[in-house]
Each structure stands twice: as C-alpha cells, then as structure tokens.
Design a protein around this motif. Structure first.
Motif, mmCIF file in Angstrom:
data_model
loop_
_atom_site.group_PDB
_atom_site.id
_atom_site.type_symbol
_atom_site.label_atom_id
_atom_site.label_comp_id
_atom_site.label_asym_id
_atom_site.label_seq_id
_atom_site.Cartn_x
_atom_site.Cartn_y
_atom_site.Cartn_z
ATOM 1 N N GLY A 189 2.508 -6.889 11.588
ATOM 2 C CA GLY A 189 3.938 -7.133 10.676
ATOM 3 C C GLY A 189 3.939 -6.311 9.368
ATOM 4 O O GLY A 189 4.301 -7.242 8.564
ATOM 5 N N VAL A 190 3.790 -5.256 9.389
ATOM 6 C CA VAL A 190 3.989 -4.473 8.002
ATOM 7 C C VAL A 190 5.283 -3.698 8.248
ATOM 8 O O VAL A 190 5.728 -2.806 9.048
ATOM 9 N N ALA A 191 5.992 -3.957 6.956
ATOM 10 C CA ALA A 191 7.106 -3.146 6.902
ATOM 11 C C ALA A 191 6.956 -1.816 6.412
ATOM 12 O O ALA A 191 6.369 -1.742 5.333
ATOM 13 N N THR A 192 7.105 -0.698 7.257
ATOM 14 C CA THR A 192 6.531 0.691 6.844
ATOM 15 C C THR A 192 7.810 1.612 6.419
ATOM 16 O O THR A 192 8.770 1.653 7.370
ATOM 17 N N VAL A 247 0.859 -1.106 -0.191
ATOM 18 C CA VAL A 247 0.045 -0.045 0.016
ATOM 19 C C VAL A 247 0.709 1.375 -0.200
ATOM 20 O O VAL A 247 1.914 1.438 0.689
ATOM 21 N N PHE A 248 0.576 2.085 -0.962
ATOM 22 C CA PHE A 248 1.156 3.654 -0.940
ATOM 23 C C PHE A 248 0.141 4.651 -0.350
ATOM 24 O O PHE A 248 -0.973 4.820 -1.141
ATOM 25 N N VAL A 249 0.348 4.989 0.907
ATOM 26 C CA VAL A 249 -0.585 6.298 1.274
ATOM 27 C C VAL A 249 0.063 7.480 0.807
ATOM 28 O O VAL A 249 1.048 7.724 1.280
ATOM 29 N N ILE A 270 -6.250 5.321 6.736
ATOM 30 C CA ILE A 270 -5.127 4.371 6.810
ATOM 31 C C ILE A 270 -5.388 2.948 7.501
ATOM 32 O O ILE A 270 -5.288 1.819 6.788
ATOM 33 N N MET A 271 -6.297 3.184 8.392
ATOM 34 C CA MET A 271 -6.772 1.930 9.218
ATOM 35 C C MET A 271 -7.662 0.992 8.238
ATOM 36 O O MET A 271 -7.678 -0.056 8.223
ATOM 37 N N LYS A 272 -8.203 1.824 7.404
ATOM 38 C CA LYS A 272 -9.204 1.059 6.386
ATOM 39 C C LYS A 272 -8.382 0.485 5.498
ATOM 40 O O LYS A 272 -8.566 -0.737 5.177
ATOM 41 N N ALA A 273 -7.232 1.115 4.991
ATOM 42 C CA ALA A 273 -6.502 0.368 3.913
ATOM 43 C C ALA A 273 -5.906 -0.882 4.418
ATOM 44 O O ALA A 273 -5.575 -1.847 3.869
ATOM 45 N N LEU A 274 -5.339 -0.611 5.935
ATOM 46 C CA LEU A 274 -4.712 -1.693 6.417
ATOM 47 C C LEU A 274 -5.595 -2.924 6.550
ATOM 48 O O LEU A 274 -5.143 -4.076 6.491
ATOM 49 N N ASP A 275 -6.774 -2.589 6.958
ATOM 50 C CA ASP A 275 -7.783 -3.861 7.290
ATOM 51 C C ASP A 275 -8.380 -4.488 5.961
ATOM 52 O O ASP A 275 -8.556 -5.666 5.825
ATOM 53 N N THR A 276 -8.323 -3.467 4.816
ATOM 54 C CA THR A 276 -8.938 -4.239 3.521
ATOM 55 C C THR A 276 -7.912 -4.890 2.659
ATOM 56 O O THR A 276 -7.996 -6.051 2.300
ATOM 57 N N HIS A 277 -6.507 -4.225 2.684
ATOM 58 C CA HIS A 277 -5.508 -4.787 1.894
ATOM 59 C C HIS A 277 -4.626 -5.759 2.672
ATOM 60 O O HIS A 277 -3.741 -6.781 2.084
ATOM 61 N N LYS A 278 -4.641 -5.579 4.010
ATOM 62 C CA LYS A 278 -3.723 -6.441 4.716
ATOM 63 C C LYS A 278 -2.181 -6.379 4.153
ATOM 64 O O LYS A 278 -1.828 -7.509 3.784
ATOM 65 N N PRO A 279 -1.659 -5.444 4.187
ATOM 66 C CA PRO A 279 -0.381 -5.243 3.325
ATOM 67 C C PRO A 279 0.852 -5.733 4.054
ATOM 68 O O PRO A 279 0.675 -5.920 5.317
ATOM 69 N N ARG A 280 1.770 -6.091 3.580
ATOM 70 C CA ARG A 280 2.993 -6.578 4.130
ATOM 71 C C ARG A 280 4.077 -5.349 3.933
ATOM 72 O O ARG A 280 5.076 -5.452 4.600
ATOM 73 N N ARG A 281 3.872 -4.428 3.306
ATOM 74 C CA ARG A 281 4.657 -3.169 3.077
ATOM 75 C C ARG A 281 3.675 -2.153 2.869
ATOM 76 O O ARG A 281 2.601 -2.060 2.240
ATOM 77 N N LEU A 282 4.096 -0.890 3.458
ATOM 78 C CA LEU A 282 3.262 0.244 3.393
ATOM 79 C C LEU A 282 4.537 1.532 3.418
ATOM 80 O O LEU A 282 5.596 1.449 3.819
ATOM 81 N N VAL A 283 4.055 2.467 2.319
ATOM 82 C CA VAL A 283 4.648 3.556 2.324
ATOM 83 C C VAL A 283 3.692 5.023 2.752
ATOM 84 O O VAL A 283 2.624 4.939 2.184
ATOM 85 N N TYR A 284 4.236 5.778 3.797
ATOM 86 C CA TYR A 284 3.463 6.842 3.950
ATOM 87 C C TYR A 284 4.190 7.994 3.624
ATOM 88 O O TYR A 284 5.256 8.591 3.975
ATOM 89 N N ASP A 285 3.609 8.657 2.666
ATOM 90 C CA ASP A 285 4.259 9.982 2.040
ATOM 91 C C ASP A 285 3.337 11.240 1.902
ATOM 92 O O ASP A 285 2.284 10.973 1.339
ATOM 93 N N SER A 286 3.592 12.161 2.718
ATOM 94 C CA SER A 286 4.769 12.475 3.437
ATOM 95 C C SER A 286 4.493 12.973 4.925
ATOM 96 O O SER A 286 3.375 13.402 5.250
ATOM 97 N N LEU A 287 5.698 12.725 5.818
ATOM 98 C CA LEU A 287 5.376 13.385 7.312
ATOM 99 C C LEU A 287 5.404 14.857 7.190
ATOM 100 O O LEU A 287 4.846 15.500 8.029
ATOM 101 N N VAL A 288 5.519 15.568 6.139
ATOM 102 C CA VAL A 288 5.471 17.046 6.077
ATOM 103 C C VAL A 288 3.892 17.323 6.365
ATOM 104 O O VAL A 288 3.410 18.282 6.923
ATOM 105 N N GLU A 289 3.136 16.731 5.286
ATOM 106 C CA GLU A 289 1.581 17.120 5.508
ATOM 107 C C GLU A 289 1.062 16.498 6.993
ATOM 108 O O GLU A 289 0.076 17.037 7.523
#
Length: 477
Positions: free
Chosen positions: A157-160, A55-57, A112-131
């Motif tokens: 167990g998501v690599a973020t 998932v790419f947030v 974000i919580m919905k994306a984690l629950d729906t896709h159950k990703p093993r990897r997540l990117v959160y772009d960006s912390l400035v926002e």
C-alpha cells in the motif's frame, strides 16, 4: 470511494479532480531541469504533513543535493528517509564470476527492500530509472525489476513515484503500461526570455482528469506550481446586464446608458488618444460606488499610472491603499498565460472584483511566444469573467500616429461586446481627439463621431465633429 492521494503540487490535485487515485505506482518523466526532483520532494513533504512515513531512494543525487533543493524553497526534509545508492563498483574483492552490474542491481534491490521493511513508508520516490536501466543491462531484466517493485509496493500500500528522464531512447511502452498514471513535465526555451514550462497528465486510471498541457512554473518557496487551463463552464453563472456608468454623462449616453456588466469592452486607438484614461474613468466610477476593481499593467509602471490618473482628477491611489483596487505590474516576458489567468481569477473569486482592466492587451500578447494561443486563452478568460458578471476592459493599441495607415497587429475585435474607437485628427492648427462607439451588442448606441477632450479638469465628450472631418476619420479606420 477510492482513497485520493494529494500530490503536494499546487493546483495539480484540481487537474486530477482530487489527487492520485490510490496508492499505486506513478511515472513522472521529463527532460533535465523540468522540476522532477522538486515535484518528488513536494509529493513526499505532503505525506510528512499528513503524518506518513516517506522514503526517497536516490540513485542519482546525494542527500546533500536534495537538501540544497529543499533549502532554496525553505523546506525541511529532515523527516524524509533518504536512501542513497552508489552506482560505482561494489566494495568487494570476492566476486570473480558475476558482472559487477549484477552485483550492484542486487545491492540496490536489497537496499530498497530493507528501507521498505524498516520505515514502512506510505509514500516512496525512486530516482531515477535511468540508473536502473544501466544496472539492468537489458530491457527484459529492467522490466522484470520494475514489475517486481510495483507488485511489492502495491501489496504494501505504498504510493510510489518513479522518476524517469525523457530521452529519445527512453520510451518504454511496457513501463508506461505498468504505471497507474503518467505525468509529463516539459520545458521550452524561447529565443529570448523566461523558459515556458508545462505539465501534462498523460494517463491516470480511474480518474476523469483534465487532460492536455497546462502552464507550470517553479516558484521559490512554492516549488512546482500548475496553472490549469480555464474552463468557462465551471464558473458559477451570475445574472448580468447591469449598466455600469463611467461617471461622464455624455459618454454614458453614447453607450445607451453605460457598459453592461458581464461583457467585454475593447478600447482601440493609437498612442496618445486616451485609451488608458478612458479605462481609468470606469475604474474610478466603480471604486467610488464601493466595488472592487483590478488593474493589470503590461506597459506602464504603477507609479506612472497613479500620477497620470491624479493629473486628470481621478485619485486612484487612495482606493489602492484601502484594498479596493488591486494593481499588478507585469513584465509580459516573465509571466506565463496560465499564471496570469490564475491571478485574474483569484482576484475575481476572492475579492468579488467587478471591473477588470488589462492595459494593454497588445503588450501582454507581444511578450508571449505564441500570439494565436494567447488570444484563445484570453477568450476563455473573458468568457469565465462574463459568467461572473465582471466588466472587462481591454486596451488595444494601433500602430501609426496620424494618417490613413492605422492598423492593429492582431485582429481581436471579435473579443469585444463593445468596441470604442479613439482617434487623433488635424483640426486647423491643432490636433483633436475623437471617440466613436463602433460596436455594441447589447442595446442601442450612438453612431456619431464625437470630440474627446482630456485635461486637468478631467474627461469631456462634446458634440459631434464636422461632417468633412467625420468622413476623413472613417477613411482612416
């Protein structure tokens, strides 16, 4: 043994001795244009390649913008679940008490919580912390949001990968303490020429990583590519000391039988003295023995090199067509030291190259922003090649043509196990060339100054020069 997560970035796993040390939260930061988003896409595409849900947030870029970046490299991101977050005003007219930023922060967290629950990703990117900082309104709430995200992704167990922009006011020590690892991307713009990019693993828990800055670039089709610094001791050491012939007996006799494998020879002289020709002799002799060779050109074009060699009876073009001779024609201002080192090491490790010629080292260093750093890097490369039993020939140019003011821009004589000095001098109404073995660490050598002739019939080393000429030549040194 803890699970290792491949970063998807060429050579970075080597810097980390295997990749990220588990599915934790990692911080990636750098200035605009350093390659953060490209890095993030590579990280997620590596997960896709392994059959993982990713998932790419994105709070700062649209899916279309991400697709544009991916298309420039020929990547397909259709299997990456992109969650676009709009940071404008929420589409509601019912809220009158809460700050709009509070509402937006809540919407972001819920998405974000919905994306984690729906896709159950093993990897997540959160772009960006400035926002996220803008939505949080104060450091305490920002830190609370980040800690909550870290705990949630850790439990799942998501690599973020958290992307942050390096600014004067973005240094957040608490955030850095939360992150399991920190990677910094850096870009430096010289007065002229290509930007120099670097990558640093600033922190990585549980990993004995290769710290410090490493050269980096963004290459079309490959994305972010790291070029780790050379560690000579990592090279498998091979028995060396074999005498390598030039194919010209008098020259070999001057050198006590030839140049030794696993050593570096400097060929020093002003323009027109035959430095490149002398190096070509060793290439041709080695190639004729069936040994692989590599030529790195920084001043001369490949075709010019072939024609000059052929004019001296050294047909090197055929060996290039056979694959025995690798030739690289570089613009020194458009290649980093790290990338050059990797090409040289790959040639040796994959092709079992036995002779390497760099023509010229002066041109190579002249195109780099920091000559002193370049000398340190080339010294590490030479030590690595020496352990691999490779003969390296460095061409070094001197300024001046004739006279007593011969000088080198850089003092690199300490790099050579053997130093050959080439000179031009006046002899009556003609100009002659001379050759001297000024230094040889391994074994005896001839200290006489001898004539060097270069013509259509090839290269010849003749008897020593007249005593008065020898004195004059030594004075020019």
């Amino acid at each position: 043994m803890p699970e290792r997560i491949s970063t998807g970035v060429h050579n970075l796993d080597n810097v980390l001795n295997g990749g990220f040390p588990g599915r934790y939260s990692y911080l990636l930061h750098g200035e605009p244009g350093t390659g953060k988003t490209t890095f993030a896409l590579q990280f997620l595409l590596e997960g896709v390649k392994n059959g993982e849900s990713v998932v790419f947030v994105s709070l700062s870029q649209t899916r279309h913008e991400l697709e544009m970046i991916a298309d420039s490299h020929g990547w397909d991101i259709s299997k990456i679940h992109v969650v676009e977050m709009k940071t404008g005003e929420p589409e509601t007219e019912e809220q009158t008490v809460f700050y709009p930023v509070d509402i937006r922060m809540d919407l972001t967290r819920d998405a974000i919580m919905k994306a984690l629950d729906t896709h159950k990703p093993r990897r997540l990117v959160y772009d960006s912390l400035v926002e996220v900082r803008k939505l949080s309104r104060d450091p305490t709430r920002f830190q609370r949001e980040m800690l909550s995200l870290k705990q949630t992704t850790s439990e799942m167990g998501v690599a973020t990968l958290l992307i942050d922009l390096t600014t004067d006011d973005s240094n957040d020590l608490e955030l850095e303490s939360y992150a399991h690892g920190i990677i910094h991307l850096d870009k430096d713009l010289p007065t002229y020429g290509q930007a120099r990019r670097r990558i640093e693993v600033a922190k990585m828990r549980g990993v004995d990583f290769f710290d410090g800055y490493h050269d980096m670039d963004i290459l079309q089709g490959k994305g972010v590519v790291a070029f780790p610094r050379i560690v000579p001791l990592l090279a498998p050491e091979e028995a060396g000391g074999n005498l390598i012939s030039s194919g010209v007996r008098p020259l070999d006799e001057m050198l006590g039988g030839g140049l030794e494998s696993g050593t570096t020879a400097l060929v020093i002289g002003q323009a027109g003295t035959g430095k490149s020709t002398l190096a070509s002799l060793y290439l041709h002799a080695a190639l004729s023995r069936g040994e692989a060779c590599a030529m790195f050109l920084f001043e001369e074009r490949q075709e010019t090199f072939f024609r000059r060699s052929e004019g001296l009876g050294l047909p090197l073009r055929s060996f290039h067509k056979q694959g025995l001779l690798e030739i690289y024609d570089f613009n020194p201002s458009e290649i980093s030291q790290g990338e050059f080192n990797e090409i040289a090491l790959r040639s040796v490790d994959e092709n079992n190259t036995k002779v390497v010629v760099i023509d010229s080292f002066t041109g190579y260093v002249g195109g780099l922003p920091n000559s002193n750093e370049a000398i340190v890097q080339i010294q590490l490369l030479l030590k690595y090649l020496a352990r691999r039993d490779v003969l390296t020939v460095l061409i070094v140019s001197q300024s001046g043509l004739l006279g007593h003011q011969m000088s080198m821009t850089l003092d690199v004589s300490f790099l050579g196990d053997t130093v050959l000095f080439l000179r031009m001098y006046e002899a009556g109404s003609t100009i002659e060339r001379s050759i001297t073995v000024a230094k040889k660490r391994h074994g005896p050598h001839d200290l006489n100054i001898r004539r060097l002739e270069i013509g259509k019939k090839g290269v010849a080393v003749l008897g020593q020069t007249a005593p008065e000429t020898a004195v004059r030549l030594l004075g020019q040194s």
